[in-house]
Design an enzyme around this catalytic site. Structure first.
Site, mmCIF file in Angstrom:
data_model
loop_
_atom_site.group_PDB
_atom_site.id
_atom_site.type_symbol
_atom_site.label_atom_id
_atom_site.label_comp_id
_atom_site.label_asym_id
_atom_site.label_seq_id
_atom_site.Cartn_x
_atom_site.Cartn_y
_atom_site.Cartn_z
ATOM 1 N N ASP A 27 0.830 -1.207 0.000
ATOM 2 C CA ASP A 27 0.000 0.000 0.000
ATOM 3 C C ASP A 27 0.863 1.255 0.000
ATOM 4 O OD1 ASP A 27 -2.659 -1.086 0.061
ATOM 5 O OD2 ASP A 27 -2.238 -1.788 2.096
ATOM 6 N N ASP A 167 -9.947 -5.389 -0.196
ATOM 7 C CA ASP A 167 -8.876 -4.805 0.614
ATOM 8 C C ASP A 167 -9.463 -3.997 1.770
ATOM 9 O OD1 ASP A 167 -6.451 -3.861 1.486
ATOM 10 O OD2 ASP A 167 -6.036 -2.627 -0.284
HETATM 11 ZN ZN ZN Z 1 -4.255 -2.078 -0.452
#
Ligand code: ZN
Length: 214
Positions: A27, A167
């Site tokens: 991320d 997610d």
């Molecule tokens: Zn992510």
């Protein structure tokens, strides 16, 4: 990987290498598109050096098109950009593919899946955010199940081969339900790294969903 201990990053990467996880999910946050700042090219390069599985890089940054080549160089195998951050989405998707990566588009909880009507056939992956990105410890958005169903319908109708990835807030409890709804890939950070036995937790996630987890 955001939930990993960066003080022992090499060890954490090796742990995932030896687990049943299929991908590394990274991320990247810029402090503009989302309130938080995480890491960039240098850390991705370190992870790439030790990773024996594909790097699934999720960009939470404005103007992602400016950096596609740099993320390829850093080691991204799959590159996902936010719909909400892309003015020329179609062009960016093809630029990602031309660089030899798989292309994904991410939708925030407020963005309807119908915005992908004209791009779905070009996409390897659609990532649905099941929390609002950039804040920690947020509650799983229940509408995610409905969005998975809508997205699956769109993929089938367009005869596309796009994977659905989820997610945010994925746990051992909701993983089977997400897969039943149509999810192909589950991102699990906290659930894995905050457990006493990450390898076993990944095993349980795989068993409960019998599909991908990253
Ligand atoms: Zn992510």
């Amino acid at each position: 990987m955001l939930s990993a201990d960066f003080g022992k990053l090499k060890k954490e990467v090796e742990l995932i290498n030896h687990s049943q996880a299929d991908w590394f999910h990274l991320d990247v946050m810029d402090g503009v598109f989302v309130p938080n700042i995480t890491f960039g090219f240098q850390i991705i390069k370190v992870i790439k050096k030790y990773a024996q599985k594909p790097l699934d890089v999720h960009l939470m940054i404005v103007q992602p098109e400016r950096y596609l080549e740099k993320f390829k160089e850093a080691g991204a195998d799959i590159l996902s950009i936010h719909y909400e951050a892309s003015t020329h989405l179609h062009r960016s998707i093809h630029a990602i593919k031309d660089l030899g990566m798989q292309a994904g588009v991410v939708l925030n909880p407020h963005t309807h899946v119908s915005v992908l009507e004209d791009t779905i056939s070009d996409l390897d992956l659609v990532l649905l955010m099941s929390v609002n990105p950039g804040f920690g410890g947020q509650k799983f958005v229940e509408n995610t199940y409905h969005k998975i169903t809508q997205l699956k319908e769109l993929i089938i109708r367009k005869n596309a081969r796009t994977l659905i990835e989820i997610d945010g807030g994925v746990t051992l409890d909701n993983a089977p339900k997400l897969v039943t709804a149509g999810a192909d890939v589950l991102v699990a950070g906290n659930t894995v790294f905050s457990s006493d036995n990450p390898i076993h937790t990944i095993e349980l996630l795989k068993e409960s969903s019998s599909l991908y987890s990253a």
